[in-house]
Design a protein around this motif. Structure first.
Motif, PDB file in Angstrom:
ATOM      1  N   UNK A  21     -54.362  42.497  68.944  1.00  0.00           N
ATOM      2  CA  UNK A  21     -55.462  42.224  67.985  1.00  0.00           C
ATOM      3  C   UNK A  21     -56.639  41.946  69.142  1.00  0.00           C
ATOM      4  N   UNK A  22     -56.414  41.124  69.946  1.00  0.00           N
ATOM      5  CA  UNK A  22     -57.402  40.635  70.929  1.00  0.00           C
ATOM      6  C   UNK A  22     -58.029  41.923  71.897  1.00  0.00           C
ATOM      7  N   UNK A  23     -57.105  42.799  72.070  1.00  0.00           N
ATOM      8  CA  UNK A  23     -57.487  43.786  72.885  1.00  0.00           C
ATOM      9  C   UNK A  23     -58.336  44.809  71.855  1.00  0.00           C
ATOM     10  N   UNK A  24     -58.133  45.053  70.869  1.00  0.00           N
ATOM     11  CA  UNK A  24     -58.563  46.055  69.959  1.00  0.00           C
ATOM     12  C   UNK A  24     -60.008  45.473  69.636  1.00  0.00           C
ATOM     13  N   UNK A  25     -60.061  44.113  69.258  1.00  0.00           N
ATOM     14  CA  UNK A  25     -61.341  43.518  69.044  1.00  0.00           C
ATOM     15  C   UNK A  25     -62.279  43.079  70.074  1.00  0.00           C
ATOM     16  N   UNK A  26     -61.665  43.171  71.158  1.00  0.00           N
ATOM     17  CA  UNK A  26     -62.604  42.933  72.481  1.00  0.00           C
ATOM     18  C   UNK A  26     -63.443  44.496  72.970  1.00  0.00           C
ATOM     19  N   UNK A  27     -62.789  45.462  72.181  1.00  0.00           N
ATOM     20  CA  UNK A  27     -63.365  46.897  72.626  1.00  0.00           C
ATOM     21  C   UNK A  27     -64.364  47.260  71.215  1.00  0.00           C
ATOM     22  N   UNK A  32     -60.205  51.845  66.240  1.00  0.00           N
ATOM     23  CA  UNK A  32     -59.163  51.126  65.495  1.00  0.00           C
ATOM     24  C   UNK A  32     -60.056  49.833  64.884  1.00  0.00           C
ATOM     25  N   UNK A  33     -59.541  49.516  63.832  1.00  0.00           N
ATOM     26  CA  UNK A  33     -59.870  48.185  63.080  1.00  0.00           C
ATOM     27  C   UNK A  33     -58.474  47.349  62.961  1.00  0.00           C
ATOM     28  N   UNK A  34     -58.668  45.970  63.145  1.00  0.00           N
ATOM     29  CA  UNK A  34     -57.371  45.128  62.955  1.00  0.00           C
ATOM     30  C   UNK A  34     -57.191  44.674  61.619  1.00  0.00           C
ATOM     31  N   UNK A  35     -55.916  44.789  61.010  1.00  0.00           N
ATOM     32  CA  UNK A  35     -55.458  44.043  59.922  1.00  0.00           C
ATOM     33  C   UNK A  35     -54.504  43.053  60.358  1.00  0.00           C
ATOM     34  N   UNK A  36     -54.767  41.824  60.386  1.00  0.00           N
ATOM     35  CA  UNK A  36     -53.979  40.963  61.004  1.00  0.00           C
ATOM     36  C   UNK A  36     -52.980  40.231  60.040  1.00  0.00           C
ATOM     37  N   UNK A  37     -51.825  40.488  60.139  1.00  0.00           N
ATOM     38  CA  UNK A  37     -50.726  39.978  59.232  1.00  0.00           C
ATOM     39  C   UNK A  37     -50.118  38.694  59.486  1.00  0.00           C
ATOM     40  N   UNK A  38     -49.764  37.649  58.673  1.00  0.00           N
ATOM     41  CA  UNK A  38     -49.828  36.589  58.744  1.00  0.00           C
ATOM     42  C   UNK A  38     -49.127  36.058  57.587  1.00  0.00           C
ATOM     43  N   UNK A  39     -48.095  35.063  57.564  1.00  0.00           N
ATOM     44  CA  UNK A  39     -47.722  34.398  56.351  1.00  0.00           C
ATOM     45  C   UNK A  39     -48.748  33.380  55.996  1.00  0.00           C
ATOM     46  N   UNK A  40     -49.478  32.939  56.703  1.00  0.00           N
ATOM     47  CA  UNK A  40     -50.536  31.834  56.425  1.00  0.00           C
ATOM     48  C   UNK A  40     -51.828  32.080  56.968  1.00  0.00           C
ATOM     49  N   UNK A  41     -52.757  32.942  56.233  1.00  0.00           N
ATOM     50  CA  UNK A  41     -54.182  33.254  56.581  1.00  0.00           C
ATOM     51  C   UNK A  41     -55.081  32.033  57.045  1.00  0.00           C
ATOM     52  N   UNK A  42     -54.561  30.976  56.466  1.00  0.00           N
ATOM     53  CA  UNK A  42     -55.469  29.628  56.644  1.00  0.00           C
ATOM     54  C   UNK A  42     -55.329  29.212  57.867  1.00  0.00           C
ATOM     55  N   UNK A  43     -54.290  29.672  58.898  1.00  0.00           N
ATOM     56  CA  UNK A  43     -53.958  29.045  59.815  1.00  0.00           C
ATOM     57  C   UNK A  43     -55.055  29.356  60.980  1.00  0.00           C
ATOM     58  N   UNK A  44     -54.953  28.375  61.885  1.00  0.00           N
ATOM     59  CA  UNK A  44     -56.401  28.482  63.126  1.00  0.00           C
ATOM     60  C   UNK A  44     -56.273  29.666  63.916  1.00  0.00           C
ATOM     61  N   UNK A  45     -55.166  30.235  64.045  1.00  0.00           N
ATOM     62  CA  UNK A  45     -54.877  31.470  64.939  1.00  0.00           C
ATOM     63  C   UNK A  45     -55.610  32.781  63.844  1.00  0.00           C
ATOM     64  N   UNK A 202     -47.480  37.513  78.496  1.00  0.00           N
ATOM     65  CA  UNK A 202     -47.350  38.005  77.325  1.00  0.00           C
ATOM     66  C   UNK A 202     -48.791  38.816  76.773  1.00  0.00           C
ATOM     67  N   UNK A 203     -49.749  38.406  77.065  1.00  0.00           N
ATOM     68  CA  UNK A 203     -51.222  38.990  76.827  1.00  0.00           C
ATOM     69  C   UNK A 203     -51.111  40.452  77.204  1.00  0.00           C
ATOM     70  N   UNK A 204     -50.257  40.798  78.213  1.00  0.00           N
ATOM     71  CA  UNK A 204     -50.397  42.224  78.780  1.00  0.00           C
ATOM     72  C   UNK A 204     -49.776  43.250  77.766  1.00  0.00           C
ATOM     73  N   UNK A 205     -48.705  42.678  76.998  1.00  0.00           N
ATOM     74  CA  UNK A 205     -47.868  43.468  76.203  1.00  0.00           C
ATOM     75  C   UNK A 205     -48.823  44.037  74.814  1.00  0.00           C
ATOM     76  N   UNK A 206     -49.730  43.485  74.399  1.00  0.00           N
ATOM     77  CA  UNK A 206     -50.451  43.620  73.444  1.00  0.00           C
ATOM     78  C   UNK A 206     -51.618  44.707  73.954  1.00  0.00           C
ATOM     79  N   UNK A 207     -51.714  44.568  75.337  1.00  0.00           N
ATOM     80  CA  UNK A 207     -52.995  45.570  75.832  1.00  0.00           C
ATOM     81  C   UNK A 207     -52.083  46.985  76.312  1.00  0.00           C
ATOM     82  N   UNK A 208     -50.849  46.841  76.537  1.00  0.00           N
ATOM     83  CA  UNK A 208     -50.140  47.929  76.628  1.00  0.00           C
ATOM     84  C   UNK A 208     -50.127  48.686  75.288  1.00  0.00           C
TER      85      UNK A 208
END
Ligand code: NAP
Length: 316
Positions: A21-27, A32-45, A202-208
Motif C-alpha cells: 500500500x505504501x509503495x503504491x501511495x508513494x508513487x 493503481x489505486x489502493x483499496x486497503x482491506x482490514x477487519x477494523x477500518x478505525x484502527x490507526x494503521x 518486510x517493507x521490501x516484500x510490498x515493493x516487490x
C-alpha cells in the motif's frame, strides 16, 4: 472518479500488505489505486493509509462474502494470511481458499498470493528427521500456504506465487535477536549450522509486489522467490557485532533443542529452520537477490537494514 486500476490489499494494516500500500501511495504517477482491506477500518494503521490516499474497506478472511464485496470492481488483489494469529495450518488454508474463491467471483485480473515452500516435498510426513505437526504438516505455515496454490489455480485466478522469506523485523518483534547468556556475552541462537538464512526487510516484500503488478502479465502463473540477502548465522552475528559495537556470537543449536525451547511455535520454528538448513541449496538457492533487486532497486541488504533499525532490536 479516478480511472486508476484498483488493487485490493489484504493485510494492508500489516507488514506485507502495508508495504505494498505504501509503495503504491508513494508513487504519485501510479496507474493503481489502493483499496486497503482490514477487519477494523478505525484502527490507526488503516487511518494512516486513508490519510495517505487509500480507500479503506472492511472484510474478514473467515467470511468469503465479505471478501467478494471488497474485491468487486478491483483489477488486482494482494492475498495473504496471518498464520501467527491462530497457529493453524487448516485455518490458513481455509482463509486462502476464501480469497481465491472471492478473487474468481470478482473477476480479479491479477492476484498475488504470498506463499512459501511446501516442505513435505523435501521431507515427507513419514520422514522422522523432524516431527509431523498438526497431523499432516511438517512446517504448517509453509505447507498450508503452498497447498493453497491449487485453490487459486483451480478457481482459474491469474495468480503470481510470491515466495517470501524470514523478515529481519523478527529480530525486533519475534524474540529471535541477540540474547545475553549467563556469562554476560551476547549470542544469536539458531539451529541453522553453517547454512545461509535468506532474510528480507518486510517493507521490501510490498515493493516487490508493486513491481509484479506493474509488470502486467509477465509474472502471472509464475513463482517468484525473494530475499534481501542470504546470510549464515555467523554472518548475521558478525553484522550485529559491528552494528552494536559489542561482540555477538553465533550459537548453533540442534533443531531438537530449539523445538524444546518452550515458546509458542517453537516446534514449528525448529522444523522451519531445520528445513532451511538441510535444504539450503533448494531454499536459499532459489532466492537470487540480484533478480529481486532488478524488480526492487531499493532492496535493502542486512547491513543497511541493521544500520537503520539496530536501536529497535531489544537486546535480551
Ligand atoms: P502482520 O504484519 O502480522 O499483520 C497481519 C495482517 O493480516 C493485518 O493486516 C490483519 O488485518 C490481517 N488479517 C489477519 N487476520 C485477518 C482476518 N481474519 N481478516 C482480515 N484480515 C486479517 O502480517 P504480515 O507479517 O504482513 O503477514 C503475515 C504472514 O506472513 C504470516 O502468515 C506469516 O507466516 C508470513 N510470513 C512471515 C515471515 C516472518 O518472518 N515473520 C516471513 C515470511 C512470511 P487487520 O488486523 O487490520 O484486520
Amino acid at each position: 472518479m479516478s480511472d486508476k486500476k484498483i488493487i485490493a490489499i489484504v493485510g494492508s494494516t500489516g507488514a506485507q500488505g502495508g508495504g505494498l500500500a505504501r509503495a503504491i501511495l508513494a508513487d504519485s504517477g501510479s496507474e493503481f489505486a489502493v483499496r486497503a482491506v482490514t477487519r477494523d477500518p478505525s484502527k490507526e494503521a488503516a487511518q494512516a493509509l486513508q490519510a495517505a490516499g487509500a480507500e479503506v474497506v472492511q472484510a474478514d478472511l473467515d467470511d468469503e462474502a465479505s471478501l467478494e464485496r471488497v474485491f468487486a470492481g478491483a483489477y488486482g488483489a494482494f492475498c495473504v494470511t496471518n498464520f501467527w494469529e491462530h497457529f493453524s495450518g487448516e485455518k490458513e488454508l481455509e482463509q486462502a481458499r476464501n480469497q481465491a474463491v472471492a478473487a474468481k467471483a470478482a473477476s480479479i485480473q491479477h492476484a498475488i498470493w504470498s506463499t512459501l515452500e511446501d516442505t513435505r516435498a523435501f521431507i515427507p510426513l513419514d520422514d522422522d528427521r523432524m516431527p509431523t505437526l498438526q497431523e499432516r504438516f511438517k512446517v504448517p505455515h509453509f505447507d498450508a500456504k503452498n497447498e493453497a496454490h491449487s485453490a487459486f489455480e483451480d478457481a482459474g485466478v491469474p495468480t503470481t506465487f510470491l515466495h517470501t522469506a524470514f523478515y529481519w523485523e523478527n529480530f525486533i518483534y519475534f524474540g529471535v535477536g541477540p540474547q545475553r547468556s549467563p556469562d554476560g556475552k551476547l549470542a544469536l541462537t539458531f539451529p541453522m549450522g553453517n547454512a545461509k538464512l535468506p532474510g528480507i526487510a518486510a517493507e521490501d516484500i510490498g515493493k516487490v509486489a508493486y513491481a509484479i503488478f506493474k509488470a502486467g502479465d509477465e509474472y502471472i502463473g509464475k513463482s517468484l522467490f525473494i530475499s534481501g540477502e542470504n546470510l549464515s548465522g555467523a554472518e548475521l552475528a558478525s553484522a550485529f557485532s559491528k552494528a552494536l559495537g559489542e561482540e555477538v556470537a553465533y550459537n548453533d543449536v540442534d533443531p531438537d533443542a530449539y523445538r524444546s525451547f518452550g515458546f509458542a511455535g517453537a516446534d514449528e520454528m525448529g522444523n522451519m529452520f531445520q528445513f532451511k538448513r538441510d535444504f539450503e541449496s533448494d531454499y536459499a538457492g532459489a532466492r537470487d537477490t540480484a533478480k529481486v533487486r532488478a524488480l526492487n532497486p531499493e532492496l535493502q541488504d542486512f547491513e543497511s537494514w541493521l544500520k537503520a533499525n539496530k536501536d529497535r532490536v531489544p537486546i535480551g
